[in-house]
Scaffold this active site. Structure first.
Site, PDB file in Angstrom:
ATOM      1  N   GLU A 137      -4.667   2.323  -4.456  1.00 26.21           N
ATOM      2  CA  GLU A 137      -3.200   2.336  -4.335  1.00 26.21           C
ATOM      3  C   GLU A 137      -2.738   1.106  -3.579  1.00 26.21           C
ATOM      4  O   GLU A 137      -1.714   1.113  -2.904  1.00 26.21           O
ATOM      5  CB  GLU A 137      -2.691   3.624  -3.666  1.00 26.21           C
ATOM      6  CG  GLU A 137      -3.643   4.339  -2.723  1.00 26.21           C
ATOM      7  CD  GLU A 137      -4.044   3.534  -1.486  1.00 26.21           C
ATOM      8  OE1 GLU A 137      -5.038   2.773  -1.632  1.00 26.21           O
ATOM      9  OE2 GLU A 137      -3.402   3.663  -0.419  1.00 26.21           O
ATOM     10  N   ASP A 155       0.860  -1.194   0.000  1.00 25.62           N
ATOM     11  CA  ASP A 155       0.000   0.000   0.000  1.00 25.62           C
ATOM     12  C   ASP A 155       0.897   1.245   0.000  1.00 25.62           C
ATOM     13  O   ASP A 155       1.804   1.365   0.815  1.00 25.62           O
ATOM     14  CB  ASP A 155      -0.883  -0.032   1.259  1.00 25.62           C
ATOM     15  CG  ASP A 155      -1.973   1.029   1.224  1.00 25.62           C
ATOM     16  OD1 ASP A 155      -3.148   0.632   1.123  1.00 25.62           O
ATOM     17  OD2 ASP A 155      -1.628   2.233   1.282  1.00 25.62           O
TER      18      ASP A 155
HETATM   19  N1  LIG Z   1      -4.384   9.264  -8.451  1.00 26.29           N
HETATM   20  C1  LIG Z   1      -5.045   8.197  -8.030  1.00 26.29           C
HETATM   21  N2  LIG Z   1      -5.421   8.130  -6.766  1.00 26.29           N
HETATM   22  C2  LIG Z   1      -6.083   7.027  -6.344  1.00 26.29           C
HETATM   23  C3  LIG Z   1      -6.389   5.986  -7.199  1.00 26.29           C
HETATM   24  N3  LIG Z   1      -7.048   5.044  -6.491  1.00 26.29           N
HETATM   25  C4  LIG Z   1      -7.156   5.487  -5.233  1.00 26.29           C
HETATM   26  N4  LIG Z   1      -6.541   6.711  -5.116  1.00 26.29           N
HETATM   27  C5  LIG Z   1      -6.408   7.524  -3.983  1.00 26.29           C
HETATM   28  O1  LIG Z   1      -5.565   6.925  -3.030  1.00 26.29           O
HETATM   29  C6  LIG Z   1      -5.889   7.460  -1.800  1.00 26.29           C
HETATM   30  C7  LIG Z   1      -5.832   6.441  -0.720  1.00 26.29           C
HETATM   31  O2  LIG Z   1      -5.823   7.089   0.476  1.00 26.29           O
HETATM   32  P1  LIG Z   1      -5.971   6.381   1.835  1.00 26.29           P
HETATM   33  O3  LIG Z   1      -6.662   5.072   1.676  1.00 26.29           O
HETATM   34  O4  LIG Z   1      -6.604   7.331   2.733  1.00 26.29           O
HETATM   35  O5  LIG Z   1      -4.557   6.110   2.312  1.00 26.29           O
HETATM   36  P2  LIG Z   1      -3.237   6.932   2.261  1.00 26.29           P
HETATM   37  O6  LIG Z   1      -3.444   8.359   1.980  1.00 26.29           O
HETATM   38  O7  LIG Z   1      -2.361   6.249   1.241  1.00 26.29           O
HETATM   39  O8  LIG Z   1      -2.666   6.736   3.630  1.00 26.29           O
HETATM   40  P3  LIG Z   1      -2.010   5.477   4.151  1.00 26.29           P
HETATM   41  O9  LIG Z   1      -2.444   4.293   3.318  1.00 26.29           O
HETATM   42  O10 LIG Z   1      -2.472   5.354   5.554  1.00 26.29           O
HETATM   43  O11 LIG Z   1      -0.572   5.696   4.043  1.00 26.29           O
HETATM   44  C8  LIG Z   1      -7.266   8.097  -1.944  1.00 26.29           C
HETATM   45  O12 LIG Z   1      -7.175   9.495  -1.849  1.00 26.29           O
HETATM   46  C9  LIG Z   1      -7.724   7.720  -3.322  1.00 26.29           C
HETATM   47  O13 LIG Z   1      -8.481   8.741  -3.933  1.00 26.29           O
HETATM   48  C10 LIG Z   1      -6.000   6.100  -8.551  1.00 26.29           C
HETATM   49  O14 LIG Z   1      -6.239   5.249  -9.362  1.00 26.29           O
HETATM   50  N5  LIG Z   1      -5.323   7.218  -8.908  1.00 26.29           N
END
Ligand SMILES: Nc1nc2c(ncn2[C@@H]2O[C@H](COP(=O)(O)OP(=O)(O)OP(=O)(O)O)[C@@H](O)[C@H]2O)c(=O)[nH]1
Length: 498
Positions: A414, A370
């Site tokens: 992600e 992640d």
């Molecule tokens: N640019 C982009 N962002 C994505 C995609 N899929 C998910 N995200 C973003 O990834 C982020 C995941 O955030 P969180 O699950 O809060 O986790 P984090 O900010 O990585 O924090 P931690 O996992 O605790 O380190 C979200 O803001 C989603 O909008 C994608 O395909 N592209």
């Protein structure tokens, strides 16, 4: 009519005249030197003789009359000037003339008859030879017909993918039967508007047409293609070609053709190809029936080629469909942003791999990754920069996990999962470290990260071995737990669930 002297002399000694003279002498002696009784007897004899002479004269006159009549009839029968003879001599001479003419006529008739007889026997011999020739030709055509119907009907029945080789063999059998040295088949290439060599049978040591001419365009040989559109081209000698066919004549001479038959392959009103039957050793007089039989064979060849064409089209369509299916399958299994396996495919494969590991008693590692503080990256640099960061990590995954059996999937925004069959835990931990470093080396900017100047990754690992988990979900939960731990401990690290 005067008698010639020799004949007069001859007639004086005629037996009847001599007999008459002897009788007159006897009468004279009987009348002068005998008694009365003898004289009476002599008189009686003389009177009898006189009566006999008179009767003989009458009979003679009647005979002459009859002879004249016959003479006239014969003269008119043989178209001679009518002769009138009062004498036997005249009649006889005339008869000799007549008989000579009759004899000449008979001789002439005999000669004519002999000639006629010779003519009839010549004619009979000619007819006999003609019949023998016709029988030979009929036998030939019957055998030819059998060969064609057997071979070409078989051709229609064999699988379309074997037609190519079998067609050449069949054409070879026809060529051998016709005692010709080369058969070539050209088929129309719709795309390039030209006729392309496709099959050829050659008698040993004879030159291939293909080497000299692999494709032919109607523009090069207008006379040839105009004739083909009308029907077969039959050439017994190149000398008979018209002036307009000078390019054809040159090419055929170059191909050592002495005589040929070219059969057009017609389908739906167009020429889809043609076959040339070449005699290379001598000039041939083609029989009309041969051409008729080749026309029948042609119809079967057209049927075969059309079948084959349909088969190829079906094959092509099937291949295209297969490719499309594969592409579709790949699409349904692939994540469009990264090209990695998607969640659906991961879910398909995880159970398979889990069962396999269970069966084979081999370790199966699951790695959950992640990206750290990814929300902040999106927020600070924008969504596209976030996408690029995700792609950079996907690249790192592909570089580290090169084994075919390893499965890397994007299972969430992600979040990524890696399934490593037959991989013991220490090896998985090493690979995870390599992956983490690889991302670090890529130095994907992340100005909003509180832990580094670049994008980092947290990884949790769990291993299935010796039946430690009953179901895949349990293994997944263990890996997720390890990931949570990695996050809790400050991120940018690898934690394994032992
Ligand atoms: N640019 C982009 N962002 C994505 C995609 N899929 C998910 N995200 C973003 O990834 C982020 C995941 O955030 P969180 O699950 O809060 O986790 P984090 O900010 O990585 O924090 P931690 O996992 O605790 O380190 C979200 O803001 C989603 O909008 C994608 O395909 N592209």
């Amino acid at each position: 009519m005067d008698l010639p002297k020799s004949r007069l002399f001859k007639n004086l000694f005629h037996p009847s005249i001599l007999l008459l003279l002897a009788l007159i002498g006897c009468a004279y002696l009987g009348l002068t030197h005998s008694n009365l009784e003898t004289q009476h007897l002599t008189m009686l004899v003389l009177i009898s003789i006189a009566i006999l002479i008179i009767l003989s004269v009458i009979v003679n006159a009647l005979f002459l009359k009859q002879l004249n009549k016959i003479n006239k009839q014969l003269s008119s029968a043989i178209n001679l000037e009518a002769l009138h003879s009062a004498t036997i001599y005249g009649a006889i001479r005339h008869y000799r003339q007549v008989s000579r003419k009759v004899e000449e006529h008979l001789q002439k008739s005999h000669m004519q008859h002999t000639l006629l007889r010779t003519g009839i026997s010549d004619e009979r011999e000619r007819l006999r030879q003609q019949m023998a020739q016709r029988k030979k030709s009929l036998d030939y055509l019957t055998k030819f017909q059998k060969l064609l119907s057997k071979n070409f009907s078989e051709l229609l029945l064999i699988p379309a993918d074997q037609v190519e080789a079998e067609l050449t063999e069949t054409l070879g059998r026809v060529a051998r039967f016709m005692s010709i040295e080369r058969v070539s088949l050209f088929q129309y290439d719709q795309e390039n508007k030209q006729f392309v060599y496709s099959n050829e049978w050659l008698e040993e040591d004879f030159p291939s047409s293909h080497l000299l001419l692999s494709k032919v365009t109607p523009a090069e040989y207008p006379w040839w293609f105009e004739q083909l559109s009308k029907g077969p081209i039959v050439i017994e000698s190149l000398e008979e070609l018209p002036e307009a066919a000078f390019p054809e004549k040159a090419t055929l001479a170059n191909h050592r053709v002495k005589s040929l038959i070219a059969m057009p392959l017609q389908h739906n009103g167009g020429v889809i190809g043609y076959i040339t039957y070449d005699s290379l050793t001598h000039k041939r007089q083609w029989e009309e029936d041969e051409i008729t039989l080749l026309s029948i064979a042609n119809a079967l060849i057209v049927g075969t080629l059309v079948n084959q064409q349909r088969y190829k089209e079906i094959q092509n369509a099937r291949e295209t469909l297969e490719i499309a299916n594969k592409q579709l399958k790949a699409i349904t299994r692939t994540d469009s942003l990264t090209g990695l396996a998607n969640r659906r495919y991961f879910d398909e494969m995880r159970q398979i791999e889990f069962s396999r590991a269970n069966r084979s008693n081999q370790p199966l590692c699951l790695m959950l990754c992640d990206l750290d503080y990814f929300k902040r990256l999106n927020d600070s640099l924008g969504h596209s920069a976030g996408d690029e960061a995700i792609k950079a990590f996907a690249q790192a995954l592909e570089q580290v996990f090169g084994r075919k059996s390893d499965l890397c999937a994007r299972v969430g925004g992600e979040e990524f999962a890696v399934l490593l069959p037959e991989t013991p835990l220490p090896q998985a931990i090493n690979l995870a470290e390599v992956l983490r470093n690889s991302l670090w080396e890529k130095a994907v900017p992340h100005p909003a990260s509180p832990i580094a100047d670049r994008l980092t990754i947290s990884i949790g690992i769990a291993t299935f071995q010796q039946g430690n988990y009953e179901r895949f979900d349990a293994l997944y939960s263990a890996a997720d737990k390890a990931l949570y731990e990695a996050k809790s401990l400050g991120r940018n690290r690898v934690i394994a669930n032992h």
